[in-house]
Enzyme design. Structure first.
Site, PDB file in Angstrom:
ATOM      1  N   ASP A  82       0.848  -1.193   0.000  1.00 43.90           N
ATOM      2  CA  ASP A  82       0.000   0.000   0.000  1.00 43.90           C
ATOM      3  C   ASP A  82       0.892   1.255   0.000  1.00 43.90           C
ATOM      4  OD1 ASP A  82      -2.408   1.408   0.208  1.00 43.90           O
ATOM      5  OD2 ASP A  82      -2.368   1.394   2.405  1.00 43.90           O
ATOM      6  N   ASP A 104       2.881   5.080  -5.501  1.00 44.81           N
ATOM      7  CA  ASP A 104       2.115   6.310  -5.313  1.00 44.81           C
ATOM      8  C   ASP A 104       2.969   7.519  -5.724  1.00 44.81           C
ATOM      9  OD1 ASP A 104       0.687   8.480  -4.541  1.00 44.81           O
ATOM     10  OD2 ASP A 104       0.294   7.793  -2.491  1.00 44.81           O
ATOM     11  N   GLU A 134      -1.544   5.843  -9.051  1.00 45.48           N
ATOM     12  CA  GLU A 134      -2.516   6.827  -8.543  1.00 45.48           C
ATOM     13  C   GLU A 134      -2.360   8.152  -9.276  1.00 45.48           C
ATOM     14  OE1 GLU A 134      -3.239   7.163  -4.316  1.00 45.48           O
ATOM     15  OE2 GLU A 134      -3.399   9.335  -4.496  1.00 45.48           O
ATOM     16  N   GLY A 185      -7.952   8.650   6.806  1.00 45.02           N
ATOM     17  CA  GLY A 185      -8.113   8.995   8.211  1.00 45.02           C
ATOM     18  C   GLY A 185      -9.548   9.149   8.671  1.00 45.02           C
ATOM     19  N   GLY A 221      -9.048   5.563   1.097  1.00 45.65           N
ATOM     20  CA  GLY A 221      -9.765   6.363   2.089  1.00 45.65           C
ATOM     21  C   GLY A 221     -11.229   5.982   2.182  1.00 45.65           C
ATOM     22  N   ASN A 264     -10.148   0.380  -0.230  1.00 40.60           N
ATOM     23  CA  ASN A 264      -9.123   0.353   0.819  1.00 40.60           C
ATOM     24  C   ASN A 264      -9.689   0.788   2.176  1.00 40.60           C
ATOM     25  OD1 ASN A 264      -7.428  -0.177  -1.295  1.00 40.60           O
ATOM     26  ND2 ASN A 264      -5.960   1.434  -0.806  1.00 40.60           N
ATOM     27  N   ILE A 265      -9.501  -0.060   3.165  1.00 46.20           N
ATOM     28  CA  ILE A 265     -10.041   0.237   4.497  1.00 46.20           C
ATOM     29  C   ILE A 265      -8.963  -0.009   5.558  1.00 46.20           C
ATOM     30  CG2 ILE A 265     -11.758  -0.450   6.225  1.00 46.20           C
ATOM     31  CD1 ILE A 265     -13.603  -1.201   3.829  1.00 46.20           C
TER      32      ILE A 265
HETATM   33  P1  13P Z   1      -8.953   4.866   5.361  1.00 43.92           P
HETATM   34  O1  13P Z   1      -8.105   5.857   6.085  1.00 43.92           O
HETATM   35  O2  13P Z   1     -10.245   5.458   4.940  1.00 43.92           O
HETATM   36  O3  13P Z   1      -9.148   3.608   6.111  1.00 43.92           O
HETATM   37  O4  13P Z   1      -8.170   4.491   3.992  1.00 43.92           O
HETATM   38  C1  13P Z   1      -7.201   3.488   3.976  1.00 43.92           C
HETATM   39  C2  13P Z   1      -6.397   3.514   2.735  1.00 43.92           C
HETATM   40  O5  13P Z   1      -6.704   4.193   1.758  1.00 43.92           O
HETATM   41  C3  13P Z   1      -5.208   2.670   2.685  1.00 43.92           C
HETATM   42  O6  13P Z   1      -4.501   2.842   1.484  1.00 43.92           O
HETATM   43  O1  G3H Z   2      -3.371   4.938   3.427  1.00 42.68           O
HETATM   44  C1  G3H Z   2      -2.701   4.742   4.446  1.00 42.68           C
HETATM   45  C2  G3H Z   2      -2.984   3.553   5.256  1.00 42.68           C
HETATM   46  O2  G3H Z   2      -4.025   3.790   6.158  1.00 42.68           O
HETATM   47  C3  G3H Z   2      -1.729   3.081   5.918  1.00 42.68           C
HETATM   48  O3  G3H Z   2      -1.406   3.919   6.971  1.00 42.68           O
HETATM   49  O4  G3H Z   2       0.979   4.477   6.588  1.00 42.68           O
HETATM   50  O5  G3H Z   2      -0.073   4.679   8.864  1.00 42.68           O
HETATM   51  O6  G3H Z   2       0.389   2.435   7.882  1.00 42.68           O
HETATM   52  P1  G3H Z   2       0.075   3.885   7.598  1.00 42.68           P
HETATM   53 ZN    ZN Z   3      -4.571   4.859   0.774  1.00 44.92          ZN
END
Ligand code: 13P
Ligand code: G3H
Ligand code: ZN
Length: 321
Positions: A82, A104, A134, A185, A221, A264-265
């Site tokens: 990710d 990204d 992206e 977030g 997000g 993505n969650i």
């Molecule tokens: P959230 O912050 O909405 O959970 O999004 C997570 C995300 O996009 C990870 O890439």
């Molecule tokens: O999009 C970001 C994800 O929520 C991952 O978050 O970089 O704090 O692990 P992190």
């Molecule tokens: Zn993300």
């Protein structure tokens, strides 16, 4: 069961008109909760690991934990990087066996984003891995420059449909993360804001019209930041602001029907885990065995994932399509 390729999961999801949950993993409890939920619901699964997760848990621990999860389950599981921010990190993950990576480059000018993404695609495709690129910036629900004219401005904050076509054609990326008012977030929107679903439709159509087919789009997000979880966290000593707000679940459903294939969650998992831990801390302050607070917290995450795959993403029951 070996790891599954995201390419195969995407193809089935597009055909079956459901979305895949891409859930972020940082530790054993989150991993167990997510995999058990998807196993129970027979849902195909993408586990995603951020650079921060690798720094927190150590890539070897994460790899071995996922190997354990995969060997104990029957559902198809893909592992995805990710928000990879460099070619080197993407290469490292591909070499470790990730079935897909995200590069990204969304903060870069379009030409530099294309150049970096293409470099990752060239390496990934030689090594049986896929790439998510992206285009646009995930800064939240604010109007894009030039929208007043009714058009979709170029090189703005939100993804421009024509630029999406150019980006996919020139990079060869396998999926595209779009910026349509989404952000990461727990504080996504102010008041009654929504995703720009008309733009999403336009992006999908532009890709289709350009001969790129039913191209897989990704929604970052995508946490809904449930009010009851926020309330519970605050009831048990948390101090989350009154202005927390996520993507309404009906928006996610429309996005799924419009052609978002990967959702993505992360934030919602964090909220569920935190609510579970805080409740035990508040109600049983004498407990100090981590199992006493981590196991109910793990159950809360599992319940949340069951809800997402069944009621929002509609991928439950599709593991063996
Ligand atoms: P959230 O912050 O909405 O959970 O999004 C997570 C995300 O996009 C990870 O890439
Ligand atoms: O999009 C970001 C994800 O929520 C991952 O978050 O970089 O704090 O692990 P992190
Ligand atoms: Zn993300």
């Amino acid at each position: 069961m070996p790891l599954t390729h995201t390419r195969d999961l995407f193809a089935k999801a597009l055909k079956g008109k459901y979305a895949l949950g891409a859930f972020n993993v940082n530790n054993m409890e989150l991993l167990q909760a997510i995999v058990e939920a998807c196993e129970e619901e027979k849902a195909p699964l993408i586990l995603q690991i951020s650079k921060g997760a690798r720094q927190y848990a150590n890539p070897v621990y994460l790899k071995k934990l996922i190997e354990a999860a995969v060997s104990l389950s029957n559902i198809p599981i893909a592992v995805h990087l990710d928000h990879g921010d460099t070619f080197e990190l993407c290469k490292q993950c591909i070499d470790e066996g990730f079935t897909s990576v995200m590069i990204d480059g969304s903060h870069l000018p379009m030409d530099k984003n294309i150049e970096l993404t293409k470099k990752v695609v060239d390496y990934a495709h030689k090594h049986n891995s896929s790439v998510e690129g992206e285009l646009g910036k995930l800064v939240g629900a604010q109007h894009d420059d030039g929208e007043a004219s009714g058009g979709f401005s170029r090189s703005g904050v939100y993804t421009n449909p024509d630029e999406a076509v150019q980006f996919v054609k020139q990079t060869g990326a396998d999926s595209l993360a779009v910026a349509i008012g989404n952000s990461h977030g727990a504080y996504k929107f102010k008041g009654e804001q929504h995703l720009d679903l008309e733009r999403l439709k336009a992006i999908k159509k532009a890709l289709m019209d350009a001969g790129l087919g039913d191209f897989p789009l990704v929604l970052h997000g995508a946490s809904s930041v449930p009010k009851d979880l926020v309330k519970e966290i605050n009831q048990y000593g948390g101090k989350l602001g009154e202005d927390t707000a996520g993507v309404p679940e009906p928006d996610i459903e429309i996005a799924r029907r419009t052609g978002v294939t990967k959702v993505n969650i992360d934030t919602d998992l964090r909220l569920a885990l935190t609510a579970g831990i805080r409740k035990v801390f508040a109600e049983s302050p004498k407990d100090f065995d981590p199992r006493k607070y981590l196991s109910p917290a793990r159950t809360r995450v599992k319940e949340l994932v069951v809800h997402k795959v069944k009621n929002v993403l509609c991928c439950a029951g599709h593991a063996f399509d």
